[in-house]
Design a protein around this motif. Structure first.
Motif, PDB file in Angstrom:
ATOM      1  N   GLY A  14       0.855  -1.034   0.020  1.00 51.99           N
ATOM      2  CA  GLY A  14       0.109  -0.103  -0.145  1.00 51.99           C
ATOM      3  C   GLY A  14       0.723   1.147  -0.209  1.00 51.99           C
ATOM      4  O   GLY A  14       0.512   2.265  -0.652  1.00 51.99           O
ATOM      5  N   VAL A  15       1.978   1.273   0.832  1.00 51.62           N
ATOM      6  CA  VAL A  15       2.606   2.521   0.635  1.00 51.62           C
ATOM      7  C   VAL A  15       3.445   2.786  -0.576  1.00 51.62           C
ATOM      8  O   VAL A  15       3.374   3.961  -1.041  1.00 51.62           O
ATOM      9  CB  VAL A  15       4.008   2.168   1.684  1.00 51.62           C
ATOM     10  N   ALA A  16       3.796   1.770  -1.225  1.00 49.86           N
ATOM     11  CA  ALA A  16       4.420   1.938  -2.635  1.00 49.86           C
ATOM     12  C   ALA A  16       3.309   2.358  -3.529  1.00 49.86           C
ATOM     13  O   ALA A  16       3.638   3.042  -4.310  1.00 49.86           O
ATOM     14  CB  ALA A  16       4.885   0.297  -3.285  1.00 49.86           C
ATOM     15  N   PHE A  17       2.006   1.825  -3.517  1.00 56.29           N
ATOM     16  CA  PHE A  17       0.895   2.064  -4.490  1.00 56.29           C
ATOM     17  C   PHE A  17       0.433   3.493  -4.118  1.00 56.29           C
ATOM     18  O   PHE A  17       0.204   4.517  -5.193  1.00 56.29           O
ATOM     19  CB  PHE A  17      -0.324   1.498  -4.459  1.00 56.29           C
ATOM     20  N   ILE A  18       0.449   4.203  -2.794  1.00 58.64           N
ATOM     21  CA  ILE A  18       0.278   5.382  -2.476  1.00 58.64           C
ATOM     22  C   ILE A  18       1.515   6.543  -3.142  1.00 58.64           C
ATOM     23  O   ILE A  18       1.065   7.576  -3.646  1.00 58.64           O
ATOM     24  CB  ILE A  18       0.065   5.783  -1.144  1.00 58.64           C
ATOM     25  N   GLU A  19       2.568   5.866  -3.194  1.00 53.74           N
ATOM     26  CA  GLU A  19       3.802   6.661  -3.668  1.00 53.74           C
ATOM     27  C   GLU A  19       3.604   6.863  -5.385  1.00 53.74           C
ATOM     28  O   GLU A  19       3.657   7.917  -5.687  1.00 53.74           O
ATOM     29  CB  GLU A  19       5.141   6.249  -3.267  1.00 53.74           C
ATOM     30  N   ALA A  21       0.653   6.535  -7.099  1.00 54.37           N
ATOM     31  CA  ALA A  21      -0.285   7.475  -7.210  1.00 54.37           C
ATOM     32  C   ALA A  21      -0.010   8.884  -7.018  1.00 54.37           C
ATOM     33  O   ALA A  21      -0.576   9.751  -7.778  1.00 54.37           O
ATOM     34  CB  ALA A  21      -1.569   7.075  -6.112  1.00 54.37           C
ATOM     35  N   GLY A  22       0.903   9.291  -5.888  1.00 53.61           N
ATOM     36  CA  GLY A  22       1.131  10.710  -5.945  1.00 53.61           C
ATOM     37  C   GLY A  22       2.104  11.175  -7.313  1.00 53.61           C
ATOM     38  O   GLY A  22       2.107  12.230  -7.567  1.00 53.61           O
ATOM     39  N   VAL A  23       2.931  10.023  -7.628  1.00 53.28           N
ATOM     40  CA  VAL A  23       3.615  10.559  -8.791  1.00 53.28           C
ATOM     41  C   VAL A  23       3.023  10.693 -10.014  1.00 53.28           C
ATOM     42  O   VAL A  23       3.232  11.689 -11.047  1.00 53.28           O
ATOM     43  CB  VAL A  23       4.914   9.368  -9.058  1.00 53.28           C
ATOM     44  N   LEU A  24       1.784  10.005 -10.106  1.00 52.13           N
ATOM     45  CA  LEU A  24       1.010  10.012 -11.232  1.00 52.13           C
ATOM     46  C   LEU A  24      -0.200  10.972 -11.287  1.00 52.13           C
ATOM     47  O   LEU A  24      -1.012  10.906 -12.171  1.00 52.13           O
ATOM     48  CB  LEU A  24       0.411   8.589 -11.729  1.00 52.13           C
ATOM     49  N   ASP A  25      -0.025  11.719 -10.110  1.00 52.86           N
ATOM     50  CA  ASP A  25      -1.012  12.684  -9.960  1.00 52.86           C
ATOM     51  C   ASP A  25      -2.509  12.088  -9.763  1.00 52.86           C
ATOM     52  O   ASP A  25      -3.468  12.819 -10.266  1.00 52.86           O
ATOM     53  CB  ASP A  25      -1.011  13.844 -10.812  1.00 52.86           C
ATOM     54  N   LEU A  26      -2.631  11.153  -9.260  1.00 58.54           N
ATOM     55  CA  LEU A  26      -4.006  10.540  -8.821  1.00 58.54           C
ATOM     56  C   LEU A  26      -4.425  10.823  -7.546  1.00 58.54           C
ATOM     57  O   LEU A  26      -3.827  11.056  -6.860  1.00 58.54           O
ATOM     58  CB  LEU A  26      -3.834   8.989  -9.136  1.00 58.54           C
ATOM     59  N   SER A  27      -5.909  10.611  -7.307  1.00 60.70           N
ATOM     60  CA  SER A  27      -6.531  10.816  -6.150  1.00 60.70           C
ATOM     61  C   SER A  27      -5.874   9.975  -5.060  1.00 60.70           C
ATOM     62  O   SER A  27      -6.185   8.639  -5.064  1.00 60.70           O
ATOM     63  CB  SER A  27      -7.969  10.698  -6.239  1.00 60.70           C
ATOM     64  N   ALA A  29      -6.809   9.660  -1.821  1.00 62.09           N
ATOM     65  CA  ALA A  29      -7.932   8.938  -1.023  1.00 62.09           C
ATOM     66  C   ALA A  29      -8.662   7.967  -1.789  1.00 62.09           C
ATOM     67  O   ALA A  29      -8.841   6.786  -1.273  1.00 62.09           O
ATOM     68  CB  ALA A  29      -9.390  10.060  -0.849  1.00 62.09           C
ATOM     69  N   ILE A  30      -8.865   8.020  -3.180  1.00 62.65           N
ATOM     70  CA  ILE A  30      -9.264   6.869  -3.972  1.00 62.65           C
ATOM     71  C   ILE A  30      -8.474   5.623  -4.045  1.00 62.65           C
ATOM     72  O   ILE A  30      -8.930   4.528  -3.731  1.00 62.65           O
ATOM     73  CB  ILE A  30      -9.736   7.266  -5.256  1.00 62.65           C
ATOM     74  N   THR A  31      -7.118   5.894  -4.132  1.00 64.74           N
ATOM     75  CA  THR A  31      -6.070   5.081  -4.175  1.00 64.74           C
ATOM     76  C   THR A  31      -6.115   4.195  -2.661  1.00 64.74           C
ATOM     77  O   THR A  31      -5.854   3.190  -2.729  1.00 64.74           O
ATOM     78  CB  THR A  31      -4.758   5.628  -4.252  1.00 64.74           C
ATOM     79  N   ALA A  32      -6.045   5.099  -1.505  1.00 66.23           N
ATOM     80  CA  ALA A  32      -6.120   4.303  -0.367  1.00 66.23           C
ATOM     81  C   ALA A  32      -7.236   3.668  -0.158  1.00 66.23           C
ATOM     82  O   ALA A  32      -7.224   2.449   0.574  1.00 66.23           O
ATOM     83  CB  ALA A  32      -5.928   5.628   0.921  1.00 66.23           C
ATOM     84  N   GLY A  33      -8.539   3.861  -0.585  1.00 64.81           N
ATOM     85  CA  GLY A  33      -9.521   3.222  -0.301  1.00 64.81           C
ATOM     86  C   GLY A  33      -9.425   1.822  -1.239  1.00 64.81           C
ATOM     87  O   GLY A  33      -9.928   0.855  -0.651  1.00 64.81           O
ATOM     88  N   ALA A  34      -8.857   1.765  -2.391  1.00 64.93           N
ATOM     89  CA  ALA A  34      -8.842   0.656  -3.234  1.00 64.93           C
ATOM     90  C   ALA A  34      -7.717  -0.176  -2.605  1.00 64.93           C
ATOM     91  O   ALA A  34      -7.914  -1.538  -2.590  1.00 64.93           O
ATOM     92  CB  ALA A  34      -8.143   1.011  -4.508  1.00 64.93           C
ATOM     93  N   ILE A  35      -6.729   0.169  -1.980  1.00 64.10           N
ATOM     94  CA  ILE A  35      -5.942  -0.299  -1.311  1.00 64.10           C
ATOM     95  C   ILE A  35      -6.423  -1.082  -0.049  1.00 64.10           C
ATOM     96  O   ILE A  35      -6.096  -2.455   0.223  1.00 64.10           O
ATOM     97  CB  ILE A  35      -4.604   0.401  -0.784  1.00 64.10           C
ATOM     98  N   VAL A  36      -7.201  -0.245   0.703  1.00 63.19           N
ATOM     99  CA  VAL A  36      -7.718  -1.148   1.840  1.00 63.19           C
ATOM    100  C   VAL A  36      -8.745  -2.321   1.612  1.00 63.19           C
ATOM    101  O   VAL A  36      -8.773  -3.214   2.071  1.00 63.19           O
ATOM    102  CB  VAL A  36      -8.279  -0.062   2.754  1.00 63.19           C
TER     103      VAL A  36
END
Length: 85
Positions: A14-19, A21-27, A29-36
């Motif tokens: 999840g930490v890698a996916f959040i990073e 998403a930040g680089v790709l300028d994605l939301s 909050a939505i990324t965190a919801g998908a991960i959880v």
């Protein structure tokens, strides 16, 4: 589903996916919801999960029968999450 732990999945991958998403300028909050939501889906459907094994052994049912019966609630939630995300 291979690991069998929702918290391990969220805390490592999840930490890698959040990073990412930040680089790709994605939301974020939505990324965190998908991960959880994916972490908990994998936790419930994995035969390696400690909570799934514990629940099946306490009730006295076959592990895979227990997983199959959890599918009645998990799969509709997964499909709704898949459509939303």
């Amino acid at each position: 589903m291979l690991i069998g732990s929702s918290l391990t999945t969220v805390a490592t991958v999840g930490v890698a996916f959040i990073e990412m998403a930040g680089v790709l300028d994605l939301s974020l909050a939505i990324t965190a919801g998908a991960i959880v939501s994916d972490g908990f889906f994998g936790d419930k459907m994995s035969p390696l999960s400690d909570t799934t094994n514990l629940a099946a052994s306490i009730v006295g049912v076959n592990l895979f029968e227990h997983i199959r019966n959890m599918g009645w609630t998990i799969f509709p939630a997964f499909l709704l999450s898949l459509l939303f995300f």
